[in-house]
Structures are given as C-alpha cells and as structure tokens.
Design an enzyme around this catalytic site. Structure first.
Site, short mmCIF file in Angstrom:
data_model
loop_
_atom_site.label_atom_id
_atom_site.label_comp_id
_atom_site.label_asym_id
_atom_site.label_seq_id
_atom_site.Cartn_x
_atom_site.Cartn_y
_atom_site.Cartn_z
N LYS A 178 31.00 36.16 64.61
CA LYS A 178 30.66 34.80 65.03
C LYS A 178 31.10 34.68 66.48
CE LYS A 178 28.97 30.74 64.12
NZ LYS A 178 27.63 30.54 63.58
N SER A 194 26.21 36.17 65.29
CA SER A 194 25.68 34.82 65.11
C SER A 194 26.41 33.87 66.05
CB SER A 194 25.86 34.39 63.65
OG SER A 194 25.39 33.08 63.44
#
Length: 368
Positions: A165, A234
C-alpha cells in the site's frame, strides 16, 4: 529458528464498514484477534483518488478490533497492516482476507515441506517530491528485505506475492513541495497513483534481484521492460509511507496453507491463471485435500491500446477509467476459472508484470 503457523480467512462483506463476519469468527474463537498480522480487502468504491471506502473500511476495522486488543484505534492501525483495494467492478465481490501468525512449539502432524509464511515491514514517510522516484524505489527495496526476514524467507525464489500500500499526491502535498522549492513527479493526483505504484513495484524488483538497482527517476512509467513478477501495489490517500506485506513459502512455517504463482502476459491470459492454480494443486484436475482460499492478481489495460493485436477502448473511455475496465475484465476471467467471484483483483499494474499483464497468486489450504 522459530516455527510459525500462518492462518488465512476469507470473509464476505456487505459494505465497506461491515466487520460482522470478522467479529463473529473472533467471538467463535476461530480467529485470535491478537494473532492478526494483516488484512487485505476489496471495497466497492471507484478505486480512484476520492475512493473513501478504503479509509472507511480501515476505520471500521480499527474501531472494532481496538477493544479486542486493548488498544486505541490509532494503535491498531500501526500494529496491523491494512491494505484496502477499491473497485469491485463486474462480478468482483467485496471481501476481506485476514492473515494471522502465531509461533508454535511443535509443528502439527502431516505438515511437511515449505508452507505459507508472511512478513511485514514499513518504509519511512515520504516527502511529496519523493513519490514515483528513486527514493521510493530504494526505501521500498529495503522494506521488502526486512519483510522477507520477518517471514523467515531467505531465498527470493520462495517469494510469491508482495502486496504494497503506497501513497499518492494531493494538491496540498504538491503545494507543500513547491513551497520548499521542489517539483513533484506530476501535479495530477490521479497520475501520481501510477507513479507511486510503479516506483514501489520497481523497489520489489530490486530487492528480489529481478532487475538491477541502478534505476533512474526517468525509468518510472517509461521503461516497461523493467518489472517485478510478484509485486502488487495499490495507492491510497490515507498514508505517506509504504506498507509492505511479503507472502511466500518457508521451511520455518507450519501452516496448513501454500501459495503459488504465475504471470499473466495480458488481460485474457487464462493459461497463466490455470498455471497459478495448478502450482498449488488446483488445476484442471485438483489434487485431493486441496481447497482454494483466494486468488490475488493485478490488472491493467495494455499501454499500446491492443490485446493480442486487437484494439481495445479502455484507454479512450472518458466515462470510466481504464483501471476499472481492467479490474472487471481480469476479475471475470479469474472468477470463471477459479469458480468464485470473491477474488482480489487490483487495477493499475505499472511495472507489475509485463506491460498489459500482471502477477497472479493463489493460496490453497492443504490437508497434509
């Protein structure tokens, strides 16, 4: 050397704030809240800069887990790695995948060979002007190495999926950099998602020896011949550092689970999905005692605007972003082959697999 047992639980959700399934498993004693190391989720937002379902889901999970761990919600977010991927287009079904890890004194009977292991690490916070550039690449590479050590994995060949992330730019963050006399890689918040994802993926490739370490800033989003076969990154607005989760197989694990992988060459590469399923005994003729837990994949519209020589319009649609098209297409393909629509497909695969393709990993539960 310590022996760990890793658990994996897939839980359907009714919305981004739904924690009832997880709380039920904790109350039943199926999951020990203190053993939760990471939670990956698919939420039904747009997957873009303004997708607040990701932050909402994390907040709901932290608030629900806080009393179980005797921590504040803020402390829960520091203790557990949360990666929420927005966008459940097409048949994709919103869900959570919860990873637990505990130390064990004696491995259970029947556990042999290398089994699923998980490790986690974080980078330092980045300055806005560092996103999408060599600083993010280098710091990510170091964090991947730390996460491998945390997982008890010494051989890069045993790493099968690295979930990250990473941050993105906002107008405020761009302005802060400008005020200090620095330029950011882009001034577009949406474009910054791709820069951050790409640099993070290149960091994985450097750490695992997939590419050389002499990456230049100008290589990001340009040198698509440079990529990682296992990276899944992401972007989100809710952080300014990279959260790194390494998944692989290790001889120090006494888990019931195993992970395997393959690399899709394009968005319709069914053979690669079948290869990944087969790597854990779930191919066309599933082995006895093997049970699918989840499939994790990256999806991207090929940058040249074609798939196997045929033109697509994903990059030209001004109503729906190409990442949403790609998630729907790849999600449908994988769901059909895996037999379930609750699969983790994330859009935006810059430097994650070959251009237009992406990594695909499968976790299975083994009977022995």
């Amino acid at each position: 050397m310590r022996t760990t047992s890793v658990g994996v639980f897939k839980i359907a959700t009714k919305g981004p704030g739904d924690v009832s399934g997880l709380m039920r498993l904790i109350q039943q004693g199926t999951i020990d809240a203190s053993s939760i190391l990471a939670i990956l989720g698919k939420t039904e937002g747009n997957g873009g800069v303004n997708d607040f379902t990701r932050e909402y889901a994390v907040a709901a999970l932290c608030n629900a887990l806080a009393p179980k761990l005797a921590l504040t919600p803020e402390a829960v977010e520091q203790r557990i790695a949360f990666v929420m991927s927005g966008g459940t287009e097409g048949v994709l079904s919103p869900h959570l995948t919860v990873f637990t890890r505990q130390q064990v004194e004696t491995p259970p009977a029947g556990i042999a060979g290398k089994r699923l292991s998980i490790g986690m690490a974080q980078t330092r916070d980045f300055l806005p002007e560092e996103l999408g550039r060599s600083a993010q690449i280098g710091e990510t590479a170091r964090a991947v190495e730390a996460a491998m050590a945390d997982a008890g994995i010494s051989d890069a060949a045993d790493v099968h999926f690295v979930q990250i992330k990473c941050p993105l730019l906002t107008s405020e963050r761009v302005e802060a950099a400008t005020a200090r006399g620095h330029k950011t890689a882009t001034i577009s918040a949406y474009s910054s998602m791709a820069y951050s994802r790409g640099a993070s993926a290149l960091g994985v490739a450097v750490a695992l020896g997939e590419i050389a370490s002499d990456i230049r800033d100008e290589d990001v989003l340009r040198r698509y011949d440079l990529f990682s076969k296992v990276a899944s990154t992401s972007s989100g607005i809710e952080l300014m550092h990279n959260v790194v989760i390494v998944l692989g197989n290790s001889g120090t694990s006494a888990s019931e689970f195993e992970i395997g992988r393959a690399v899709m060459s394009d968005a319709i590469d069914a053979a690669a999905v079948t290869e990944a399923l087969d790597s854990v005994g779930l191919g066309k003729q599933p082995e006895a005692g093997c049970e699918l837990v989840n499939v994790f994949a990256k999806a991207e519209a090929s940058p040249d605007g074609t798939v196997r020589g045929l033109r697509h319009t994903m990059l030209e649609d001004t109503d729906i972003s190409s990442t949403r098209h790609a998630r729907a297409a790849v999600g449908g393909l994988i769901a059909g082959l895996a037999g379930t629509s609750a699969v983790y497909v994330s859009g935006g695969a810059e430097h994650q697999g070959p251009a237009g393709g992406g990594p695909v990993a499968v976790i299975a539960r083994l009977s022995g």
